[in-house]
Design a protein around this motif. Structure first.
Motif: not given
Length: 161
Positions: A6-9, A14-23, A25-35
């Motif tokens: 998950x860290x690696x993903x 975020x290297x591609x676009x650090x402006x992405x919201x946690x929501x 990012x959560x769509x692409x990584x199988x974690x909740x926005x808070x995680x």
């Protein structure tokens, strides 16, 4: 620090676009926005993410000339190298500095609006650091690729190609 998948993903995203919201990012990584937020905070606190930056189009802010400079020093005495490194790191026009093996001792990437600005910077380097033996300059004719992304393999044992 051990990085899981998950860290690696997250690091790759975020290297591609650090402006992405946690929501987002959560769509692409199988974690909740808070995680996602907790992991990113931990990665920043532990220095894995050194900083978040904006990539600016140099042509739109008047810094259109890129100079690639190979710099040789006379003597590689630690105190002289430390002074030079510190000075180079403090210069706004110098984007990157690499201490390298081979004929040159340092390779610099310099962004300047014109050759006069570049020439003044190089005159200051030579004038303020008598240990600088010589430098050679290449002017970038065009940019084929620009980036600072470090490919993070999906698992700890894999190699990215």
């Amino acid at each position: 620090m051990e990085l899981d998948r998950f860290d690696r993903q997250l690091l790759n995203l975020v290297q591609e676009d650090a402006g992405r919201t946690s929501e987002q990012l959560a769509e692409q990584v199988a974690l909740s926005p808070s995680a996602i937020q907790r992991r990113l905070r931990r990665l920043r606190e532990q220095g894995v993410i050194a900083r978040d930056i904006a990539v600016v189009d140099p042509g739109k802010v008047g810094r259109t000339t890129i100079f690639i400079v190979s710099l040789q020093v006379e003597r590689e005495r630690p105190e002289l190298l430390a002074q030079l490194r510190s000075w180079l790191a403090a210069q706004a026009h110098i984007q990157q500095v690499f201490y390298v093996t081979g004929e040159a001792d340092f390779v610099l990437v310099i962004s300047a609006p014109d050759t006069e600005t570049y020439e003044a910077l190089m005159s200051r380097i030579v004038g303020e650091h008598p240990n600088v033996k010589r430098f050679t300059t290449n002017v970038a004719m065009s940019v084929v690729k620009r980036g600072l992304t470090i490919p993070v393999p999906p698992d700890s044992g894999g190699q990215e190609t």
